[in-house]
Design a protein around this motif. Structure first.
Motif, short mmCIF file in Angstrom:
data_model
loop_
_atom_site.label_atom_id
_atom_site.label_comp_id
_atom_site.label_asym_id
_atom_site.label_seq_id
_atom_site.Cartn_x
_atom_site.Cartn_y
_atom_site.Cartn_z
N LEU A 1 25.18 17.82 -4.90
CA LEU A 1 24.21 16.59 -4.81
C LEU A 1 22.29 17.78 -4.05
CD1 LEU A 1 26.94 14.84 -3.49
CD2 LEU A 1 25.76 14.85 -5.32
N PHE A 2 22.13 16.69 -3.53
CA PHE A 2 20.77 16.92 -2.93
C PHE A 2 20.52 15.88 -1.84
CE2 PHE A 2 19.93 17.59 -7.06
CZ PHE A 2 18.64 18.65 -7.10
N ASN A 3 20.35 16.30 -0.51
CA ASN A 3 19.46 15.66 0.95
C ASN A 3 17.32 15.38 1.07
OD1 ASN A 3 21.85 15.42 1.17
ND2 ASN A 3 21.96 17.41 3.10
N THR B 1 0.72 -0.91 0.30
CA THR B 1 -0.07 -0.20 0.04
C THR B 1 1.12 1.19 0.30
OG1 THR B 1 -1.53 -1.53 0.85
CG2 THR B 1 -1.32 0.95 1.29
N ASN B 2 0.75 2.28 -1.29
CA ASN B 2 1.25 3.29 -0.63
C ASN B 2 0.56 4.43 -0.40
OD1 ASN B 2 2.55 5.77 -1.69
ND2 ASN B 2 2.44 4.73 -3.81
N LEU B 3 1.14 5.19 1.05
CA LEU B 3 0.14 6.05 1.95
C LEU B 3 0.78 7.05 1.19
CD1 LEU B 3 1.87 3.69 5.08
CD2 LEU B 3 -0.49 3.92 3.45
N THR B 4 2.12 6.92 0.19
CA THR B 4 2.12 8.78 -0.44
C THR B 4 0.99 9.60 -0.55
OG1 THR B 4 4.14 7.46 -1.29
CG2 THR B 4 3.35 10.03 -1.78
N THR B 5 0.89 10.54 0.36
CA THR B 5 0.26 10.92 -0.41
C THR B 5 0.47 13.19 0.09
OG1 THR B 5 -1.21 11.97 2.45
CG2 THR B 5 -2.04 9.80 0.92
N SER B 6 -0.53 13.95 -0.03
CA SER B 6 -0.06 14.96 0.48
C SER B 6 0.07 15.48 2.05
CB SER B 6 -1.64 16.35 -0.07
OG SER B 6 -2.56 16.18 0.64
N GLU B 7 -0.10 14.73 2.86
CA GLU B 7 -0.26 14.96 3.99
C GLU B 7 1.41 14.75 4.24
OE1 GLU B 7 -2.77 13.00 6.02
OE2 GLU B 7 -4.41 13.81 5.99
N VAL B 8 2.26 13.51 3.49
CA VAL B 8 3.26 13.67 3.48
C VAL B 8 4.89 14.48 3.45
CG1 VAL B 8 4.92 11.18 2.84
CG2 VAL B 8 2.60 10.71 2.96
N THR B 9 5.58 14.60 4.44
CA THR B 9 6.64 15.45 4.04
C THR B 9 8.20 14.78 3.19
OG1 THR B 9 5.47 16.68 6.07
CG2 THR B 9 7.70 17.91 5.09
N SER B 10 7.50 15.74 2.34
CA SER B 10 9.04 15.42 1.67
C SER B 10 9.96 16.76 1.19
CB SER B 10 9.09 14.07 0.85
OG SER B 10 10.57 13.92 -0.56
N TYR B 11 10.85 16.64 1.29
CA TYR B 11 11.44 18.52 0.58
C TYR B 11 12.79 18.22 0.59
CZ TYR B 11 13.74 18.64 5.76
OH TYR B 11 14.28 18.44 7.04
N SER B 12 13.83 18.49 -0.24
CA SER B 12 15.28 18.14 -0.67
C SER B 12 16.15 19.61 -0.30
CB SER B 12 15.32 18.59 -2.09
OG SER B 12 14.85 17.67 -2.42
N GLN B 13 17.50 19.56 0.47
CA GLN B 13 17.89 20.24 0.02
C GLN B 13 19.87 20.06 -0.44
OE1 GLN B 13 19.17 18.84 4.99
NE2 GLN B 13 17.78 20.26 5.59
N LEU B 14 19.97 20.90 -1.51
CA LEU B 14 20.98 20.89 -2.15
C LEU B 14 22.55 21.12 -1.54
CD1 LEU B 14 21.36 20.47 -5.03
CD2 LEU B 14 21.17 22.96 -5.33
N THR B 15 23.50 21.10 -1.85
CA THR B 15 24.33 21.26 -1.15
C THR B 15 25.08 22.04 -2.06
OG1 THR B 15 25.56 19.15 -1.56
CG2 THR B 15 24.16 18.67 -0.30
N LYS B 16 26.35 22.55 -1.47
CA LYS B 16 27.05 22.93 -2.39
C LYS B 16 27.88 21.91 -3.54
CE LYS B 16 31.50 22.86 0.92
NZ LYS B 16 32.21 23.32 1.53
#
Length: 266
Positions: free
Chosen positions: A194-196, A176-191
């Protein structure tokens, strides 16, 4: 009348001469291109990097049996139109730190390949024999450096560090995929470019024995990797209206002792 006839003949003669010049020009042009293709060839190969931040070398070899005279050969990148490596018979190689020329081969070394180095590279050659070019593409495999899992109930956090592609974290329990608008995901760009990529899921409404966080890559439209988070038994909740066996044991023991005490007083 005679003058008009003579003028017409002269015009025809001029037109014939012009047509002859055009024909000779195109014959020479075709011969020049053909001779370049027949007598000079460029062979390009690239040792592509296996991982981010490792080196790669682009080689461009001139193959010809004729005397080329003074030559100019260079490596350039299509995306930014910059000359990265160049050799001329008069000036030698520039820059010497990353560029070498030996045995009719120009080699460009990229010491630490990062995502900004990806793209199309062109080797261009010019001499008295004509001009020619060949190209190759530098790409990095999709990868990440490490992952960190955190359980700070009711939240679960999955952090992928050093990802060389943009993406996001998806959450699953079973299939079951739980990915909805309520799930928080974000990216941080490094110098380093690359991405965290960090994803958080709240388990307050429904807690399952295991959850899976998966790293979705935008470029490929596929999952690069996934990690599973297990809940230990002591933090699992028991549904309202039912008692666990561990909770019933002390009650039964207390009831038994009370019954024995009452029986002894009789």
């Amino acid at each position: 009348m005679f003058l008009r006839f003579a003028e017409a003949e002269r015009n025809k003669s001029r037109m014939g001469t012009a047509e002859l010049r055009v024909a000779l020009f195109w014959l020479f042009a075709v011969f020049t291109v053909t001779s370049t293709n027949n007598f000079v060839d460029l062979e390009v190969n690239a040792l592509l990097p296996e991982r981010y931040n490792t080196s790669t070398t682009l080689n461009c070899h001139i193959s010809s049996e004729m005397d080329l005279g003074n030559i100019n050969i260079r490596w350039s990148k299509v995306e930014n139109k910059s000359i990265l490596c160049e050799y001329t018979t008069a000036g030698g190689v520039v820059p010497q730190a990353t560029c070498t020329f030996s045995d009719r081969q120009l080699s460009l070394t990229i010491p630490h390949v990062v995502p900004s180095d990806e793209g199309r590279y062109i080797c261009k050659f010019k001499s008295k024999a004509g001009m020619k070019y060949a190209d190759t593409t530098v790409t990095l495999p999709d990868q990440y450096e490490n992952v960190q899992l955190e359980k700070s109930l009711p939240n679960l956090t999955c952090s992928f560090y050093g990802v060389n592609r943009a993406g996001e974290v998806h959450w699953f329990t079973g299939n079951t995929n739980l990915t909805t608008s309520e799930v928080t995901s974000y990216s941080q760009l490094t110098k380093e470019g690359l991405f965290n990529i960090i994803g958080t899921h709240n388990t307050e409404d429904s807690r399952e024995p295991t959850y899976t966080c998966a790293l979705w890559i935008y470029r490929t439209g596929a999952y690069l990797t996934n990690e599973t988070i297990h809940f230990p038994s002591e933090v699992r909740t028991v549904p309202t209206g039912s008692a666990g066996t561990a909770e019933m044991v002390p009650l039964l023991l207390l009831y038994t002792l009370f019954s024995i005490a009452c029986y002894s007083t009789l």
